[in-house]
Design an enzyme around this catalytic site. Sequence first.
Site, PDB file in Angstrom:
ATOM      1  N   GLU A 119       0.885  -1.159   0.000  1.00  0.00           N
ATOM      2  CA  GLU A 119       0.000   0.000   0.000  1.00  0.00           C
ATOM      3  C   GLU A 119       0.914   1.196   0.000  1.00  0.00           C
ATOM      4  O   GLU A 119       1.672   1.401   0.937  1.00  0.00           O
ATOM      5  CB  GLU A 119      -0.824   0.017   1.277  1.00  0.00           C
ATOM      6  CG  GLU A 119      -2.208  -0.522   1.119  1.00  0.00           C
ATOM      7  CD  GLU A 119      -2.974  -0.409   2.420  1.00  0.00           C
ATOM      8  OE1 GLU A 119      -2.699   0.498   3.224  1.00  0.00           O
ATOM      9  OE2 GLU A 119      -3.834  -1.266   2.629  1.00  0.00           O
TER      10      GLU A 119
ATOM     11  N   ASP B 261      -5.711   9.613   9.942  1.00  0.00           N
ATOM     12  CA  ASP B 261      -4.429   9.073  10.376  1.00  0.00           C
ATOM     13  C   ASP B 261      -3.999   9.605  11.730  1.00  0.00           C
ATOM     14  O   ASP B 261      -4.233  10.765  12.066  1.00  0.00           O
ATOM     15  CB  ASP B 261      -3.348   9.386   9.334  1.00  0.00           C
ATOM     16  CG  ASP B 261      -3.471   8.484   8.118  1.00  0.00           C
ATOM     17  OD1 ASP B 261      -3.374   7.255   8.299  1.00  0.00           O
ATOM     18  OD2 ASP B 261      -3.694   9.001   7.004  1.00  0.00           O
TER      19      ASP B 261
END
Lengths: 393, 264
Positions: free
Chosen positions: B49, B60
């Site tokens: 990824e 995040d």
Amino acid sequence: MKTLPDKNGHFDIFGGRYAAETLMPALLELEDAYDKVRKDKSFIREFDWYRREYAGRPTPLYYARRLTSVLGGAKIYLKREDLNHTGSHKINNTLGQALLARRMGKKKVIAETGAGQHGVATATVAALFGMECKIFMGEEDIRRQAPNVFRMKILGAEVVPVKSGTATLKDAMNEAMRYWVGSVRDTFYIIGTTAGPHPYPMMVRNFQSVIGLEIKKQIKKMEGGNPDVLIACVGGGSNAMGAFYAFRNEKKVTMFGVEAAGRGMNTTEHSASINGGKVGVLHGNKTYLLQDDHGQVRDAYSIAAGLDYPGVGPEHAYFAATKRATYVTVTDDEAVEAFSFLSRQEGIIPALESAHAIAYAMKIAPAMKKNKTMVICLSGRGDKDAQTIIETM
Amino acid sequence: MGRIGDKFESLRAKNEKALIVYLTAGDPSLAVTKELIFELEKAGVDILEIGVPFSDPTADGPVIQAASQRALKTGTTLASVLKMVADIRLSSQIPIVLFGYFNPIFAYGVEKFARTASEAGVDGVLVVDLPPEEARELRVYSDAAGLDFISLVAPTSGKDRMKTILKTATGFLYYVSITGVTGTAAPKVEDVAREVGKIRKLTKMPIAVGFGISNAKQAKAIGAVADGIVIGSAVVKLIDENRNNSELVKVISNYTREIKEALR
Ligand SMILES: Cc1ncc(COP(=O)(O)O)c(C=O)c1O
């Protein structure tokens, strides 16, 4: 105009629900819950009661005689949102959202704040309804809006300092969203402006639309009809949309949203997302954004902490694209001048945010005919800005 | 079927679970990211990824936020990431998923992005802030270009929501193992097992689990109930801690090798 947004929160190409999956169920639940209370008579009655008995609505529509005569043109009225409990229009929205949170059984609330006005208005309703409250605020804003930080703490809220980015409103909103991702099961996020993912822009607009509905009634009584011009400052856009919405189908009412030009539109230090940005996606919606060529969001700047945001509510983006409203800019210096001018002429100290609206009125009122009327949304009072003003002297 | 589907199929035949590793492209530099990718492939990593850095990564935690900031400072853009993938494709067949937020893609142009990504050899995209409700504007182009659209299911997604997501998900399904942003808590195996079990009843698509897995022990436990696991923040943190270490690439490949062992 058609009734917007559509069922997915779109105002034509703007708005929407660009949110992480963890938040999607909460957003859908919120939409459902809000949909129920909108039409619920007991909610409407309760909301009205708190607005009247607690916040002090309706706020006056004040004829500014001295301002009018010094500028020598249009007849100027001030919508006195600064006279609301807590000192700005923000309480209109936080009362609505807190009442909704209570009905949804949520006992914890969070909010982002820039100028601290929304933080104070959230801390206030949290105290009123016995809810636990966390406010996310950029460190730079904590510094320049210190009086509001004290107020939040006195009211029992926890103020969480945010260090990332320029440590202003955008970063506070990032951090509030991150915290919400982790606490979404029992926490209600009270967003302070007509931004964020659907249903927030619509819901906040509806809670704030009382401003325009009152203006309409009041000016009808005083002048026999609608105002010719409406002016409001635009950060995320809640006081402006609140003032504009009732007039959206009144084609003869000219509406100006005033963005912050900071150190000038020829610099990168401003917050004028409509005048200086491009369409993009941030904080759950598609709108005009200050960004670079690679889609990285640029830091905004304004002397007014409440306008210091790189995006704008999606419905304003729609009003701008369809030319329903005109979006203009005012610099720091012009806003500071208007701040002093209104203080000296009318004995009303405006918030630096609201001073942007006053400054634009000072530009156009003199050239307007004396039989024309203008309403300026005075979104908040300026006590919080004393420190910033002293620093400019 | 593309590289992603082939990979899960061959792992299934070997009774192995997929190790998916997340790297923020451009942290510490695109050159090092490229080197890491080749070494990780050798170390047994199954799918990569590649995080495209964004200024405001609201899903995040602190580790990936800081990595994104560093990557942006070194001048990483979506265009330079796509170019790096094209370079890698000249000598590697490891499946690659681009992971990121919508605005950089939107600014690049969705149609051009889909075409360029597919030509570069990208296999799938995972756009954190593009739920099924908003995905159409990208998928008209990305589906046509043959890119898998990797979708997230969260612990808060109930059964109806899972069904909605599964209707349009392709490639594999990414189960978010914690109610929170990346790398901020360790997943509870029982909870993950229960939720993955629910998803299994609704789909035959491979299911990978990520957000908060950091060691071989967790990998083994979660690998036992899923088809693959994703390691993100833990690797990004290790890269940062070894940024001045001349053995950086070796440290990371050893770490991932150990985790892959736990999945065999
Ligand atoms: C007094 C005042 N006016 C205006 C604003 C800008 O917000 P909005 O554009 O949502 O009205 C703020 C925000 O903090 C404020 O405190």
